[in-house]
Design an enzyme around this catalytic site. Structure first.
Site, PDB file in Angstrom:
ATOM      1  N   GLU A  74      55.564 -29.318  88.516  1.00  0.00           N
ATOM      2  CA  GLU A  74      55.524 -30.622  89.244  1.00  0.00           C
ATOM      3  C   GLU A  74      55.655 -29.292  90.599  1.00  0.00           C
ATOM      4  O   GLU A  74      55.967 -29.417  91.471  1.00  0.00           O
ATOM      5  CB  GLU A  74      55.863 -31.516  89.694  1.00  0.00           C
ATOM      6  CG  GLU A  74      55.680 -33.334  88.668  1.00  0.00           C
ATOM      7  CD  GLU A  74      55.814 -32.964  87.342  1.00  0.00           C
ATOM      8  OE1 GLU A  74      55.687 -31.914  86.278  1.00  0.00           O
ATOM      9  OE2 GLU A  74      55.128 -34.113  86.330  1.00  0.00           O
ATOM     10  N   PHE A 136      62.587 -45.893  80.659  1.00  0.00           N
ATOM     11  CA  PHE A 136      62.196 -45.259  80.135  1.00  0.00           C
ATOM     12  C   PHE A 136      60.997 -44.437  81.252  1.00  0.00           C
ATOM     13  O   PHE A 136      60.679 -44.523  82.341  1.00  0.00           O
ATOM     14  CB  PHE A 136      60.884 -45.763  79.599  1.00  0.00           C
ATOM     15  CG  PHE A 136      59.339 -44.298  79.031  1.00  0.00           C
ATOM     16  CD1 PHE A 136      60.295 -43.531  78.127  1.00  0.00           C
ATOM     17  CD2 PHE A 136      58.610 -43.955  79.485  1.00  0.00           C
ATOM     18  CE1 PHE A 136      59.341 -42.230  78.034  1.00  0.00           C
ATOM     19  CE2 PHE A 136      57.365 -42.773  79.145  1.00  0.00           C
ATOM     20  CZ  PHE A 136      58.176 -41.638  78.586  1.00  0.00           C
ATOM     21  N   GLN A 137      61.790 -43.248  81.572  1.00  0.00           N
ATOM     22  CA  GLN A 137      61.282 -42.400  82.482  1.00  0.00           C
ATOM     23  C   GLN A 137      62.293 -42.537  83.911  1.00  0.00           C
ATOM     24  O   GLN A 137      61.925 -42.392  85.136  1.00  0.00           O
ATOM     25  CB  GLN A 137      59.820 -41.930  82.922  1.00  0.00           C
ATOM     26  CG  GLN A 137      59.812 -41.164  82.013  1.00  0.00           C
ATOM     27  CD  GLN A 137      58.185 -40.128  81.529  1.00  0.00           C
ATOM     28  OE1 GLN A 137      57.076 -41.175  82.547  1.00  0.00           O
ATOM     29  NE2 GLN A 137      57.881 -39.482  80.919  1.00  0.00           N
ATOM     30  N   LYS A 186      56.783 -48.645  90.704  1.00  0.00           N
ATOM     31  CA  LYS A 186      56.061 -48.517  90.433  1.00  0.00           C
ATOM     32  C   LYS A 186      55.090 -50.624  89.769  1.00  0.00           C
ATOM     33  O   LYS A 186      54.419 -50.629  90.671  1.00  0.00           O
ATOM     34  CB  LYS A 186      55.598 -48.922  88.075  1.00  0.00           C
ATOM     35  CG  LYS A 186      54.117 -49.211  87.921  1.00  0.00           C
ATOM     36  CD  LYS A 186      54.411 -48.714  86.438  1.00  0.00           C
ATOM     37  CE  LYS A 186      52.573 -48.637  85.915  1.00  0.00           C
ATOM     38  NZ  LYS A 186      52.570 -47.937  84.462  1.00  0.00           N
ATOM     39  N   MET A 495      65.460  -6.672  91.213  1.00  0.00           N
ATOM     40  CA  MET A 495      66.949  -6.586  91.762  1.00  0.00           C
ATOM     41  C   MET A 495      67.553  -6.715  91.030  1.00  0.00           C
ATOM     42  O   MET A 495      68.946  -6.193  91.527  1.00  0.00           O
ATOM     43  CB  MET A 495      66.081  -7.765  93.493  1.00  0.00           C
ATOM     44  CG  MET A 495      66.760  -7.987  94.050  1.00  0.00           C
ATOM     45  SD  MET A 495      67.106  -6.560  95.123  1.00  0.00           S
ATOM     46  CE  MET A 495      66.397  -6.528  96.427  1.00  0.00           C
TER      47      MET A 495
HETATM   48  C1  LIG Z   1      64.504 -19.100  89.816  1.00  0.00           C
HETATM   49  C2  LIG Z   1      65.705 -18.445  90.050  1.00  0.00           C
HETATM   50  N1  LIG Z   1      66.054 -17.668  89.006  1.00  0.00           N
HETATM   51  C3  LIG Z   1      67.219 -16.346  89.158  1.00  0.00           C
HETATM   52  C4  LIG Z   1      66.626 -15.758  90.808  1.00  0.00           C
HETATM   53  C5  LIG Z   1      67.578 -13.958  91.024  1.00  0.00           C
HETATM   54  N2  LIG Z   1      67.072 -12.938  90.744  1.00  0.00           N
HETATM   55  C6  LIG Z   1      66.757 -12.717  92.137  1.00  0.00           C
HETATM   56  S1  LIG Z   1      66.110 -11.589  91.887  1.00  0.00           S
HETATM   57  C7  LIG Z   1      65.430 -11.157  90.168  1.00  0.00           C
HETATM   58  C8  LIG Z   1      64.150 -10.849  89.255  1.00  0.00           C
HETATM   59  C9  LIG Z   1      62.477 -10.853  89.834  1.00  0.00           C
HETATM   60  O1  LIG Z   1      61.720 -10.055  89.635  1.00  0.00           O
HETATM   61  P1  LIG Z   1      60.608  -9.500  89.731  1.00  0.00           P
HETATM   62  O2  LIG Z   1      60.098 -10.869  89.737  1.00  0.00           O
HETATM   63  O3  LIG Z   1      59.997  -9.144  88.616  1.00  0.00           O
HETATM   64  O4  LIG Z   1      60.846  -9.011  91.353  1.00  0.00           O
HETATM   65  P2  LIG Z   1      61.535  -7.414  91.209  1.00  0.00           P
HETATM   66  O5  LIG Z   1      62.557  -7.509  91.734  1.00  0.00           O
HETATM   67  O6  LIG Z   1      60.894  -6.647  89.967  1.00  0.00           O
HETATM   68  O7  LIG Z   1      60.248  -6.789  92.088  1.00  0.00           O
HETATM   69  C10 LIG Z   1      66.050 -12.345  89.802  1.00  0.00           C
HETATM   70  C11 LIG Z   1      66.262 -12.537  88.621  1.00  0.00           C
HETATM   71  C12 LIG Z   1      66.099 -16.273  91.492  1.00  0.00           C
HETATM   72  N3  LIG Z   1      66.058 -15.625  92.405  1.00  0.00           N
HETATM   73  N4  LIG Z   1      65.383 -17.436  91.564  1.00  0.00           N
END
Ligand SMILES: Cc1ncc(C[n+]2csc(CCOP(=O)(O)OP(=O)(O)O)c2C)c(N)n1
Ligand SMILES: [Mg+2]
Lengths: 583, 176
Positions: A74, A136-137, A186, A495
């Site tokens: 979803e 349920f749910q 529902k 990042m």
């Molecule tokens: C759902 C979620 N969890 C954690 C983060 C924190 N976060 C921001 S950028 C990042 C790394 C992303 O890694 P990747 O997808 O490999 O992209 P890159 O920065 O390496 O280009 C994280 C963990 C987030 N933005 N969203």
């Protein structure tokens, strides 16, 4: 019969027996009413996932003529609806069942709320007779979604369906757009009631101001003509309002420099000589210099997000601030504003264009900014035989002639795309800004494809974020959607790794992906043609073939693992304190 | 300042939750909140007494309230002419011997005794927050057993009444 006439492109009537009446209303079952309401709203695609509480609804949807895309989660469905909404400007529609189906929508609702994306989310609910019994749910999705939706409804009787749907679509797609959730028990789906969709929505508590106050426009224009260092900050409001042409005309008329927010990109052509680039944390030196030194800042549909402003005391400290926003609550929220203008930004620009005032005498300022833009472009150093991620983005831009719809996930690759992909026209850029939702990109690309099937669609994803919603490859594989998926594989939560390198003494706590799946086999398991590229020499040829091939495509691009995004405004500092403006 | 807001909302299930969820999300603190029906069955009135806040914060609160689809009207009564009342029930220790003292104490407040027990009496008082605070602190030495306050409810004064008041006040000013 008024209200019963249907355009020729609409297909079948609801499966329930419609009992036609002379006043234009008809007797329908609740589930059929939902389908009929979606039809009246001209919904052409629904993203969703069935389950017990929405079985009656799915029965009504069966062969109803509205396309349904079965995502594999979803969360994927709602991000797809967001991607669709972002490129079309029309509400994205998503359906999920009660309980876990509904809670799986939460991230997407929050994302759409942050970025003002129009969504109508329909959730099933347990029958009214058992609500409150921990059936349920059963889950209180109304309670859960209240803080992350623009509005929500729980339908208590089928007779409310037309009114609620009419209001929901209106609220989602007017004023400051946003997600609206409709929870349908529902048993409501089985109730019979009169369906009439002709009454306009009655919402005395919801009357967005569209046309701005002339007096405020006059103040803005007279302030502008006296300015020495004016600048326009243009946000996604420009895109939501369809105000690109007016923005260009206005900037050209008065020769004003334009800075975009991350989400605004494409509202003003990147190649335009008055464009300074994106502002904020990874914005251009010229854009941030302008935002810091300006004496007259015109904010057009941006919300002064903290990633844009940096430390507030250094943000436009010498400026008179004029802020045009359809949401009055955004004005003065973060940055004190002398000239508030509440209204639709296109209406405001039309009034501003009609104003007959002298242009500011700002040539010296303009020249200084253009010199800064010349002197400090976005940069990277080409060295070694590996692929620099920035070059990858620039090559995709070059090879698609900047014509593709580009979707990213969240992280370094997202910032590099914002920097190195020159967006020339509106509605070709889909990214999660306010919430920064990893896992957004792949499903959003599917939605963007359904919104603009005639356009090339390129999803640029991080190796980590891709894995959060990678199951949606099934949709691309099954429907053979011509979406090009590019994985920017830097073997890291890039990042996060960058911040640890810069601010946590290179202690790479849980940010290196030393173990990776075989991405090629993974894509192939979904029967999507897949290629890997890791040598800079090969990049152009591989990309050319990849982008030109028909149908779905998957490219794993192994890039330099330690590359950082620069320039950067470090957290807690001002936008004039950028680091890494030069190699 | 402690702002007082009068908010007219749709009288529908879940509206109170929307308002409190908004306050939680935005980190706005409230001192009291009353909800009551109005002359129109579809509309409820909420009277909110906010915690200390500056003007910019109050503006943000009002704008955020306005954004709610079920909010029909937000009025800032803080500085506006208004009638505002709160009701308090104070159960205070009152051995028979002291009962007369208590009666005379509460008399100037036009408070009344609404329940009498062996050791306690329950005093009912209405007025603005200050008056109620004053009575509470007078009664505190006797030992307050239990206390219930309704929170403030308020209405703006009718415009004509306000101007009449102003005229009266002005006529009391001696021209020098
Ligand atoms: C759902 C979620 N969890 C954690 C983060 C924190 N976060 C921001 S950028 C990042 C790394 C992303 O890694 P990747 O997808 O490999 O992209 P890159 O920065 O390496 O280009 C994280 C963990 C987030 N933005 N969203
Ligand atoms: Mg990565």
């Amino acid at each position: 019969m008024p209200g019963m006439s249907k355009p020729a492109d609409e297909m079948k009537r609801p499966t329930g027996e419609a009992n036609h009446r002379t006043d234009g209303a008809m007797l329908l079952k609740g589930a059929d009413m939902v389908v009929e309401a979606l039809r009246r709203e001209r919904v052409d695609v629904i993203f969703g996932y069935p389950g017990g509480a929405v079985l009656p609804l799915y029965d009504a949807l069966y062969e109803c003529g509205i396309r349904h895309v079965l995502t594999r989660h979803e969360q994927g469905a709602i991000h797809a609806a967001e991607g669709y909404a972002r490129v079309t400007g029309r509400p994205g529609v998503v359906i999920a069942t009660s309980g876990p189906g509904a809670t799986n929508l939460v991230t997407g609702l929050a994302d759409a709320m942050m970025d003002s994306i129009p969504i109508v989310a329909i959730t099933g609910q347990v029958a009214k007779t058992v609500i409150g019994t921990d059936a349920f749910q059963e889950t209180s999705i109304i309670g859960i979604s209240t803080p992350i939706t623009k509005h929500n409804y729980q339908i208590r009787h089928a007779s409310e369906i037309p009114k609620v749907f009419k209001e929901a679509f209106h609220i989602a797609n007017s004023g400051r757009k946003g997600p609206v959730l409709i929870d349908i028990p529902k048993d409501v789906a089985g109730e019979t009631a009169l369906f009439s969709y002709d009454d306009p929505p009655q919402l005395p508590g919801y009357q967005p101001t569209v046309v701005p106050h002339q007096l405020q426009i006059r103040k803005l224009m007279s302030g502008l003509s006296r300015a020495k260092k004016p600048v326009i900050l243009a946000g996604a409001g420009i895109l939501h309002a369809g105000a690109s042409a007016e923005l260009v005309a206005f900037a050209e008329r008065h020769r004003l420099p334009v800075v975009h927010t991350l989400l605004g990109l494409g509202g003003f052509p990147a190649s335009h000589p008055l464009f300074l680039g994106m502002g904020g944390m990874h914005g251009s030196a010229a854009a941030n210099k302008a935002l810091h030194e300006t004496d007259f800042l015109i904010n057009l549909g941006a919300r002064f997000d903290d990633r844009l402003t940096g430390k507030l005391e250094f943000f436009a400290p010498h400026a008179t601030v004029a802020h045009v926003d359809i949401d009055p609550a955004e004005i003065g929220k973060n940055v004190s504003t002398q000239i508030p203008v509440v209204g639709d930004v296109r209406e405001a620009l039309l009034m501003m264009l009609a104003a007959d005032v002298e242009s500011p005498h700002a040539d010296a300022w303009m020249n200084e900014l253009l010199a800064t833009k010349e002197q400090f472009p976005y940069w990277y150093v080409q060295e070694g035989t590996g692929i620099k991620p920035q070059r990858l983005i620039a090559e995709i831009a070059r090879l698609t002639a900047g014509n593709a719809v580009v979707i990213t996930d969240v992280g370094q690759h997202q910032m590099w795309t914002a920097q190195f992909f020159p967006f020339e026209v509106p509605d070709r850029w889909v990214t999660s800004g306010g919430l920064g939702t990893m896992g957004f990109g792949l499903p959003a690309a599917i939605g963007a494809y359904f919104g603009k099937p005639e356009q090339q669609v390129v999803a640029i994803l991080g190796d980590a974020g891709f894995q959060m919603t990678q199951q949606e490859l099934a949709v691309i594989g099954e429907m053979e959607l011509p979406i090009k998926v590019v994985i920017v594989n830097n073997g890291a939560l890039g990042m996060v790794r960058q911040w640890q390198e810069l601010f946590h003494g290179e202690r790479y706590s849980a940010s290196l992906l030393e173990w990776q799946p075989d991405f090629i086999k993974l894509a192939e398991a979904y029967r999507i043609p897949a290629t890997r590229v890791q040598e800079d020499d090969a990049l152009t040829d591989v990309l050319t073939a990849f982008l030109a091939a028909p149908g779905p495509g998957f490219l794993e691009c192994v890039v330099e693992p330690r590359e950082n995004v620069f320039p950067m405004v470090a957290p807690g500092t001002g936008i004039h304190q950028m680091v890494g403006v030069k190699p | 300042m402690t702002p007082v807001l009068s908010v007219l909302v749709h009288n529908k299930p879940g509206v109170l939750n929307r308002i409190t969820a908004l306050f939680m999300r935005k980190g706005f603190n409230i001192q009291s909140l009353t909800v009551c029906i109005t002359e129109s069955p579809d509309v409820s009135r909420m009277t909110l007494v906010m915690s200390e806040m500056d003007e910019a914060a109050l503006e943000q609160v009002m704008k955020q309230l306005h954004k709610q689809i079920d909010v029909l009207k937000v009025t800032d009564l803080t500085e506006a002419p208004m009638v505002s009342r709160e009701l308090a029930l104070i159960q205070v220790n009152s051995p028979i011997a002291q009962r007369a003292t208590i009666t005379s104490l509460i008399d100037p407040f036009r408070a009344s005794i609404v329940d009498v027990g062996r050791d306690t009496v329950t005093v009912q008082v209405t007025g603005d927050a200050e008056k109620i605070e004053a009575l509470i602190s007078l009664l505190r030495p006797y030992g307050i057993r239990e206390l219930a306050r309704t929170g403030l409810t308020a209405l703006p004064r009718e415009a004509s009444a306000v101007s009449e008041l102003r005229r009266l006040n002005e006529s009391q000013v001696l021209p020098i």
